[in-house]
Every structure is written in C-alpha cells, then in structure tokens.
Design a protein around this motif. Structure first.
Motif, mmCIF file in Angstrom:
data_model
loop_
_atom_site.group_PDB
_atom_site.id
_atom_site.type_symbol
_atom_site.label_atom_id
_atom_site.label_comp_id
_atom_site.label_asym_id
_atom_site.label_seq_id
_atom_site.Cartn_x
_atom_site.Cartn_y
_atom_site.Cartn_z
ATOM 1 N N ALA A 1 -33.760 2.655 42.673
ATOM 2 C CA ALA A 1 -34.538 1.793 41.774
ATOM 3 C C ALA A 1 -34.649 0.395 42.364
ATOM 4 O O ALA A 1 -33.652 -0.189 42.807
ATOM 5 C CB ALA A 1 -33.861 1.726 40.403
ATOM 6 N N VAL B 1 -36.228 -3.645 41.704
ATOM 7 C CA VAL B 1 -36.636 -4.596 40.669
ATOM 8 C C VAL B 1 -37.540 -5.656 41.301
ATOM 9 O O VAL B 1 -37.631 -5.748 42.523
ATOM 10 C CB VAL B 1 -35.410 -5.291 40.026
ATOM 11 C CG1 VAL B 1 -34.556 -4.284 39.265
ATOM 12 C CG2 VAL B 1 -34.570 -6.017 41.076
ATOM 13 N N ASP C 1 -34.341 -5.940 47.012
ATOM 14 C CA ASP C 1 -34.752 -5.683 45.631
ATOM 15 C C ASP C 1 -34.206 -4.397 45.030
ATOM 16 O O ASP C 1 -34.582 -4.030 43.922
ATOM 17 C CB ASP C 1 -36.285 -5.680 45.555
ATOM 18 C CG ASP C 1 -36.900 -4.597 46.437
ATOM 19 O OD1 ASP C 1 -36.201 -4.088 47.347
ATOM 20 O OD2 ASP C 1 -38.080 -4.271 46.221
ATOM 21 N N VAL D 1 -31.561 -2.059 43.092
ATOM 22 C CA VAL D 1 -30.382 -2.124 42.227
ATOM 23 C C VAL D 1 -29.618 -0.808 42.236
ATOM 24 O O VAL D 1 -28.442 -0.742 41.855
ATOM 25 C CB VAL D 1 -30.743 -2.506 40.776
ATOM 26 C CG1 VAL D 1 -31.145 -3.973 40.723
ATOM 27 C CG2 VAL D 1 -31.824 -1.615 40.202
ATOM 28 N N ARG D 2 -30.276 0.256 42.670
ATOM 29 C CA ARG D 2 -29.652 1.579 42.715
ATOM 30 C C ARG D 2 -30.039 2.215 44.042
ATOM 31 O O ARG D 2 -31.197 2.135 44.433
ATOM 32 C CB ARG D 2 -30.193 2.404 41.551
ATOM 33 C CG ARG D 2 -29.332 3.527 41.082
ATOM 34 C CD ARG D 2 -29.946 4.180 39.859
ATOM 35 N NE ARG D 2 -29.662 3.462 38.642
ATOM 36 C CZ ARG D 2 -28.534 3.617 37.940
ATOM 37 N NH1 ARG D 2 -27.621 4.463 38.345
ATOM 38 N NH2 ARG D 2 -28.339 2.922 36.838
ATOM 39 N N ARG E 1 -25.858 5.393 43.367
ATOM 40 C CA ARG E 1 -25.076 4.440 42.592
ATOM 41 C C ARG E 1 -25.595 3.019 42.762
ATOM 42 O O ARG E 1 -26.506 2.780 43.544
ATOM 43 C CB ARG E 1 -23.590 4.538 42.934
ATOM 44 C CG ARG E 1 -23.247 4.537 44.387
ATOM 45 C CD ARG E 1 -21.900 5.286 44.562
ATOM 46 N NE ARG E 1 -21.277 5.072 45.838
ATOM 47 C CZ ARG E 1 -21.590 5.747 46.953
ATOM 48 N NH1 ARG E 1 -22.555 6.635 46.943
ATOM 49 N NH2 ARG E 1 -20.945 5.520 48.071
ATOM 50 N N GLY E 2 -25.015 2.114 42.000
ATOM 51 C CA GLY E 2 -25.497 0.739 41.986
ATOM 52 C C GLY E 2 -25.198 0.010 43.284
ATOM 53 O O GLY E 2 -24.193 0.288 43.957
ATOM 54 N N THR E 3 -26.051 -0.931 43.613
ATOM 55 C CA THR E 3 -25.918 -1.706 44.848
ATOM 56 C C THR E 3 -24.549 -2.366 44.984
ATOM 57 O O THR E 3 -23.979 -2.420 46.071
ATOM 58 C CB THR E 3 -27.031 -2.769 44.877
ATOM 59 O OG1 THR E 3 -28.283 -2.091 45.041
ATOM 60 C CG2 THR E 3 -26.852 -3.786 45.982
ATOM 61 N N PHE E 4 -23.985 -2.858 43.850
ATOM 62 C CA PHE E 4 -22.707 -3.570 43.953
ATOM 63 C C PHE E 4 -21.509 -2.630 44.133
ATOM 64 O O PHE E 4 -20.389 -3.092 44.337
ATOM 65 C CB PHE E 4 -22.486 -4.471 42.732
ATOM 66 C CG PHE E 4 -23.555 -5.519 42.563
ATOM 67 C CD1 PHE E 4 -24.119 -6.154 43.669
ATOM 68 C CD2 PHE E 4 -24.008 -5.879 41.305
ATOM 69 C CE1 PHE E 4 -25.107 -7.121 43.517
ATOM 70 C CE2 PHE E 4 -24.991 -6.848 41.140
ATOM 71 C CZ PHE E 4 -25.540 -7.457 42.246
ATOM 72 N N ARG F 1 -29.156 -5.660 49.520
ATOM 73 C CA ARG F 1 -28.555 -6.331 48.379
ATOM 74 C C ARG F 1 -29.309 -7.632 48.129
ATOM 75 O O ARG F 1 -30.045 -8.088 49.000
ATOM 76 C CB ARG F 1 -27.049 -6.571 48.601
ATOM 77 C CG ARG F 1 -26.637 -7.039 49.963
ATOM 78 C CD ARG F 1 -25.205 -6.628 50.329
ATOM 79 N NE ARG F 1 -24.359 -6.599 49.159
ATOM 80 C CZ ARG F 1 -23.754 -5.478 48.694
ATOM 81 N NH1 ARG F 1 -23.844 -4.358 49.364
ATOM 82 N NH2 ARG F 1 -23.030 -5.508 47.590
ATOM 83 N N ALA G 1 -27.268 -2.780 38.896
ATOM 84 C CA ALA G 1 -26.634 -2.633 40.211
ATOM 85 C C ALA G 1 -25.113 -2.530 40.112
ATOM 86 O O ALA G 1 -24.429 -2.262 41.099
ATOM 87 C CB ALA G 1 -27.026 -3.799 41.117
ATOM 88 N N ASP H 1 -23.583 -0.232 38.411
ATOM 89 C CA ASP H 1 -23.223 1.163 38.194
ATOM 90 C C ASP H 1 -22.293 1.673 39.295
ATOM 91 O O ASP H 1 -22.621 1.612 40.479
ATOM 92 C CB ASP H 1 -24.495 2.016 38.160
ATOM 93 C CG ASP H 1 -24.175 3.489 37.973
ATOM 94 O OD1 ASP H 1 -23.325 3.811 37.126
ATOM 95 O OD2 ASP H 1 -24.754 4.314 38.709
#
Lengths: 154, 154
Positions: A11, A13, A83, A85-86, A96-99, A106, B61, B63
């Motif tokens: 995903a 953003v 951009d 986020v996933r 999974r999420g970028t973080f 990122r 992000a 997640d």
C-alpha cells in the motif's frame, strides 16, 4: 490509479512534502556495487573493503575517529521510494508495515550501519561492513554506541 | 567574528546549505523533559515511560511492529547547531572532532536510539530508553537490527 511497481498487498500513500528539515550530504561512499540488485542484503564484517570520502569543510571533524574500532555510518538511500506504508518483501512474502522492516523504502530513507574501521588517511576512511550502492551520499559518522557506557537495552 | 557560544578549542565552519535532501516529520515524541539541561545524557532502559505519536498517513506502517521487544527510533534534534567540526564536551573537556562524538551538534542532527516497546495502541507507542526533549520530531522507526541474522560487527 494502479501502481504497477507495487507487489501484492503493498500500500502506498500520498505523503506530505518532505520539507520539514533539510539534509546536507557530507561525503560519498565508494563500494563495488553499481546496481541495486548486486548489493548484498546486509553488510558483513568480512565483506569487501569500501571507502568513505568526507567532503570539505567536514574533514577536520574526523579528528579522534581513528581510536574507534567500529563506527556507525549514516547514509541516504536516494533511490528508494518513500510512499509505501505496507510492503511485501521479496525474500519472505510476509506483508507487513514499513516500520516493522529495515527495507530502504520508508518515509525518510536513512540507513545506519556499523562498520569496522580498517584505515584512515586525510578525509578518506577504509571500512568493511557496508551493503550500499557505489556513490551513496553520506550523512554522518558516529562512534559505535557500544563504545560508551551501556544502558540495559542499548 | 568571535562566536561567544563556542567553548575553548571549538571550531565552526560555514557549512553548505542543507538542501541536498528533505525530511518529513512522521510523528512526535513525548517525554518528561521540557528543557535541554533537564534531559539525561543518555537514555536508560529503566528510564521513564515516553510516548511516540505517529502521524497520519503513516499509522498503517506500524503493522507488525508489536512483535519486536526493542526498536530503533530515529529523531531530529531540531535545536542543535550544525556548524561545529571540533567540540569541547562539557563532561570531559577533551577537544575532538564532531565525528568522534555522539553529541547532538553535527552537520545532520539525526539521533538513533534503541528503546524497549512497552505498549502500543493505534498510532501511539509507549517506550522506555529515550533521552530527548518533549516534542522532538520523529523521523523513523525500525526493528532493532539485533532481531535479524547478525553479521560479525553488526
């Protein structure tokens, strides 16, 4: 609009403009890797010798660096999109999420790496442990935090 | 021109403009410290609970982050000057180059800290181990690199 560069489950953003603060490139990293696909997934202590060239007026700031066997290098992953986020990493396919990833993709593509210092002359350092593209912009050099009095998690 | 904010032996340069790349602030850090003098010199695993608030559109992000007991937090030390190449740290009085210190004063004042994750709800994380001012801008969150297959120096 479909983004053809996204993998399944990823995903993107519409991020705010990246104008909250500005960076200055203080040097350049020289590595054997000239294409992203050729870079190792992670640097290694027994990897090839790489060079870090520090630009004027920052060379004087290297005074005292040679006493540290390991350094933390900060660099800018200028080719990474910002951009997502996933993400759906190619190596394991778990979305999974970028973080929760250390992927270059990122909001602020800053990488840190611990390298071993193998030599230093003037504004030029020889190190091992990097994984980045040849020509990568350098942001900072710090002594490895493990050289200082540790806290329990640090 | 004499800079009255310099200590003995410190040296400042006229740095190039910090316009090589731009950062976006992705959140804000809440800590008990509202003055620089009150901040601890280094975060501690048994320090006070601090909060990290992640802004939209980046909350998604997060997640997968909850699976990591420790995280690496990147933040921007917005109050630090950026033009010193040689510093005289108050705590030891040994004059040396900026890159041989982890001082906030550096060309690109980016800090990284390893924190322990104590809780998470929506875009808000509770952590221990930070040392920064209340309201510090957040740049990034990554899993602690020690959670991945290690190389020898990393």
């Amino acid at each position: 609009m479909t983004d053809l560069n996204l993998r399944d489950g990823e995903a993107a953003v519409a991020p705010p403009a990246a104008t909250d603060a500005g960076l200055v490139f203080i040097g350049r990293i020289q590595t054997p890797w000239t294409r992203r696909e050729a870079c190792p997934r992670q640097g290694s202590a027994d990897g090839p010798l790489c060079a870090i060239e520090v630009f004027a007026p920052w060379v004087e700031a290297l005074d005292g660096v040679a006493q540290y066997p390991t350094l933390e290098i900060f660099y800018w992953m200028s080719q990474a999109r910002r951009d997502l986020v996933r993400q759906n990493p190619a190596n394991d396919g778990r979305i999974r999420g970028t973080f929760s990833l250390r992927s270059p993709i990122r909001p602020n593509p800053i990488a840190t790496y611990i390298v071993s210092l193998e030599g230093m002359e003037g504004g030029r350092l020889q190190v091992r442990g990097l994984d980045c593209l040849d020509g990568t912009p350098l942001l900072d050099i710090k002594p490895d935090r493990r050289c200082f009095a540790p806290s329990k998690v640090d």
